[in-house]
Design an enzyme around this catalytic site. Structure first.
Site, PDB file in Angstrom:
ATOM      1  N   HIS A  72       0.859  -1.235  -0.076  1.00 18.19           N
ATOM      2  CA  HIS A  72      -0.113  -0.005   0.069  1.00 18.19           C
ATOM      3  C   HIS A  72       0.765   1.437  -0.090  1.00 18.19           C
ATOM      4  CE1 HIS A  72      -4.442  -1.461   1.314  1.00 18.19           C
ATOM      5  NE2 HIS A  72      -3.610  -2.277   0.473  1.00 18.19           N
ATOM      6  N   TYR A 200      -9.145   5.384   7.605  1.00 20.04           N
ATOM      7  CA  TYR A 200      -9.083   5.630   9.035  1.00 20.04           C
ATOM      8  C   TYR A 200     -10.199   6.571   9.190  1.00 20.04           C
ATOM      9  CZ  TYR A 200      -4.966   3.289  10.063  1.00 20.04           C
ATOM     10  OH  TYR A 200      -4.021   2.423  10.328  1.00 20.04           O
ATOM     11  N   PRO A 292      -3.947   0.433  19.030  1.00 22.60           N
ATOM     12  CA  PRO A 292      -3.676   0.164  17.633  1.00 22.60           C
ATOM     13  C   PRO A 292      -3.972   0.788  16.578  1.00 22.60           C
ATOM     14  CG  PRO A 292      -5.828  -0.734  18.603  1.00 22.60           C
ATOM     15  CD  PRO A 292      -5.126  -0.273  19.580  1.00 22.60           C
ATOM     16  N   LYS A 296       1.339   0.030  15.086  1.00 28.20           N
ATOM     17  CA  LYS A 296       2.662  -0.230  15.392  1.00 28.20           C
ATOM     18  C   LYS A 296       3.034  -1.223  16.268  1.00 28.20           C
ATOM     19  CE  LYS A 296       4.523   3.385  13.416  1.00 28.20           C
ATOM     20  NZ  LYS A 296       4.200   2.450  12.070  1.00 28.20           N
ATOM     21  N   TYR A 384       3.928   6.588   9.942  1.00 31.32           N
ATOM     22  CA  TYR A 384       3.017   5.431   9.872  1.00 31.32           C
ATOM     23  C   TYR A 384       4.055   4.147   8.985  1.00 31.32           C
ATOM     24  CZ  TYR A 384      -0.942   2.836   8.641  1.00 31.32           C
ATOM     25  OH  TYR A 384      -1.860   1.915   8.489  1.00 31.32           O
TER      26      TYR A 384
END
Ligand code: FAD
Ligand code: DHB
Length: 389
Positions: A72, A200, A292, A296, A384
Site C-alpha cells: 500500500h 481511517y 492499535p 505499530k 506510519y
C-alpha cells in the site's frame, strides 16, 4: 535440558527471535502456554513496515508474504463525510505491506518446524529463575512432567499478560501506562474490501477503520464502549453501524457478509523500563503496548527482536556484551517514538466521552490541517511507514 537461549512465548516476537538465532547457529528452546492452533486463532495486526518485512525475509520465512501480501502506497483519512488521501510513497518514498499477523505466525511456525529447534506448546506454570546471576534457568510442566531448562539467556517474549515481566522484583522496574475509555470491536469477513486502501474514519458516533487481509477478505473495526460485549453485536448491527460512519461512496461500495471472527480489544498505552534484567530481556508486548490506531504493535515487536537478535549474535560471535548492554536504551528510544505516534493517532481520530464542544472543534481543525499541510501529512506518513532500525 540445556540450551543457549530460552524463549518464553511463541507469538511473533518469540518465533522471529528463535528463527534469527537458529540461522546464526544459536540453539534455542521456545516455551508456549497455549496450543499452536490457539496462537493462530487470535486475529490481530495487519500492517507491516519495511523494517519488519526485511527481518521476516532475513528469517527465511518471507516468500509467501512477498507473493500474497499487498503493498500500500498511501492511506485514506475520512472526517466530516469526506475522504482525503495521504500519499506515503510521494511523501516518504516508502509504502507498507498489508499481510496478517496470523499468516506471519503461520509462516514462522512452518520455518520453526523445518529448523528442528524445540518448541514446547502447552507448557504450564513456566517460571524464571536466577536471571540476575550467570546461570539462569526456566522451569515448566507439560503432560504432568516437570522440566528444568538451563540456559545462558532468557528472552521474555510472552506478551502483556506473560510471566517474564512479572518475575522482575518490583523495585527494579517502572511502568508507564494510559488506559483509554473505549475499545475496538473487530470483524473479519470473506467479502471484498470497501476500498483499495485502508480508511481511517473520524465520526461523531466514533472511530472506524476499514482494513483488509486480501482482495477477498476484509477486516473492519468500530470504536465501542468498554461495557459492550461481542454478543451485543450481531453481524447486522455491526454492518449497520459501520455504514453510518462511512462516506457516501464507501456506503455504496460496502459489501457485507457473515463474520468469520469478531472480538473486542481494549486500548492501552504501556511501557516498562528497563527491558533488561541481568540475563533476562523483555521483547514485544511483554514490555510495551500501543493502542492499535497507528498499526505499530507488531512492528515494534519486530524492532525489539532486531536489536536483541543482533546483540545475542554479537555476544556469541565476538564475546562482546556491547549490544546486550545497549539493548534496553536502543529499543526504548524507538518505543517511545511509536508510543507518541500511536497516542497521537488515537487522540486525533476517536470520539472521547468527556470531550467538550471546544475539544471537538480543535480535533476537526487538526484533521483539516493534517490533510492540507504537506508538512503535517509528511510527519504522519514518516511515522506510519516506520523509521529505519
Ligand atoms: P503476543 O502476540 O502476545 O505473544 C505472546 C505469546 O506468549 C502468546 O502466544 C502467549 O500465549 C504466550 N504466553 C503468555 N504467557 C505465557 C506464559 N506464562 N508462558 C508461556 N507462554 C506465554 N497490533 C497492530 O499493529 N495492529 C492491530 O490491529 C492489533 N490488534 C491487536 C488486538 C489485540 C486483541 C491485541 C492483544 C493486540 C493487537 N495488536 C495489534 C498488537 C500486536 O498483535 C502485538 O503487538 C503482537 O502480537 C506482539 O507480539 P508478541 O509476540 O510480542 O506478543
Ligand atoms: C489493522 C489494524 C490496525 O490497528 C491498523 O492501524 C491498521 C490495520 C488491521 O488489522 O488490518
Amino acid at each position: 535440558m540445556r540450551t543457549q537461549v530460552a524463549i518464553i512465548g511463541a507469538g511473533p516476537s518469540g518465533l522471529l527471535l528463535g528463527q534469527l538465532l537458529h540461522r546464526s547457529g544459536i540453539d534455542n528452546v521456545i516455551l508456549e502456554r497455549h496450543t499452536g492452533e490457539h496462537v493462530l486463532s487470535r486475529i490481530r495486526a495487519g500492517v507491516i513496515e519495511q523494517g519488519a518485512v526485511d527481518l521476516i525475509n532475513e528469517a527465511g520465512v518471507g516468500a509467501r508474504m512477498q507473493r500474497e501480501g499487498l503493498i500500500h502506497d498511501g492511506t485514506q483519512i475520512c472526517f466530516a463525510g469526506e475522504r482525503h488521501r495521504i500519499d506515503f510513497r510521494a511523501l516518504t518514498g516508502a509504502g507498507v505491506m498489508v499481510y496478517g499477523q496470523t499468516e506471519i505466525t503461520r509462516d514462522l511456525m512452518d520455518g520453526r518446524a523445518a529448523s528442528g529447534q524445540s518448541t514446547v506448546y502447552e507448557a504450564q506454570d513456566v517460571s524464571l529463575h536466577d536471571f540476575a546471576g550467570e546461570k539462569p534457568r526456566v522451569r515448566y510442566r507439560n503432560d504432568g512432567k516437570e522440566t528444568e531448562v538451563a540456559c545462558d539467556f532468557i528472552a521474555g517474549c510472552d506478551g502483556f499478560h506473560g510471566v517474564s515481566r512479572q518475575s522482575v522484583p518490583r523495585d527494579s522496574i517502572r511502568n508507564y501506562e494510559r488506559v483509554y475509555p473505549f475499545g475496538w470491536l473487530g470483524l473479519l469477513s470473506d467479502t471484498p474490501p470497501v476500498s483499495e486502501e485502508l480508511i481511517y474514519i473520524h465520526h461523531p458516533s466514533g472511530f472506524a477503520l476499514c482494513s483488509m487481509r486480501s482482495h477477498a477478505r476484509s477486516r473492519y473495526y468500530l470504536q465501542c464502549s468498554l461495557a459492550e460485549q461481542v454478543e451485543d453485536w450481531p453481524d447486522e448491527r455491526f454492518w449497520h453501524e459501520l455504514r453510518l460512519r462511512l462516506d457516501r461512496e464507501a456506503q455504496e461500495r460496502l459489501v457485507t457478509g457473515p463474520s468469520i471472527e469478531k472480538s473486542i480489544a481494549p486500548l492501552r498505552s504501556f511501557v516498562a523500563e528497563p527491558m533488561r534484567f541481568g540475563r533476562m530481556f523483555l521483547a514485544g508486548d511483554a514490555a510495551h503496548i500501543v493502542p492499535p490506531t497507528g498499526a505499530k504493535g507488531l512492528n515494534l515487536a519486530a524492532s525489539d527482536v532486531w536489536y536483541l537478535s543482533r546483540a545475542l549474535i554479537e555476544f556469541y560471535r565476538e564475546k562482546s556484551t556491547a549490544g546486550l548492554d545497549q539493548y534496553s536504551d536502543r529499543a526504548l528510544a524507538r518505543i517511545w517514538k511509536a508510543e507518541r505516534f500511536s497516542w497521537w493517532m488515537t487522540m486525533l481520530l476517536h470520539t472521547f466521552p468527556d470531550s467538550s464542544e471546544f475539544d471537538r472543534k480543535v480535533q476537526l481543525a487538526e484533521l483539516d490541517y493534517l490533510v492540507k499541510s504537506r508538512a503535517a501529512a509528511t510527519a504522519l506518513a514518516e511515522n506510519y511507514v516506520g523509521l529505519p532500525y
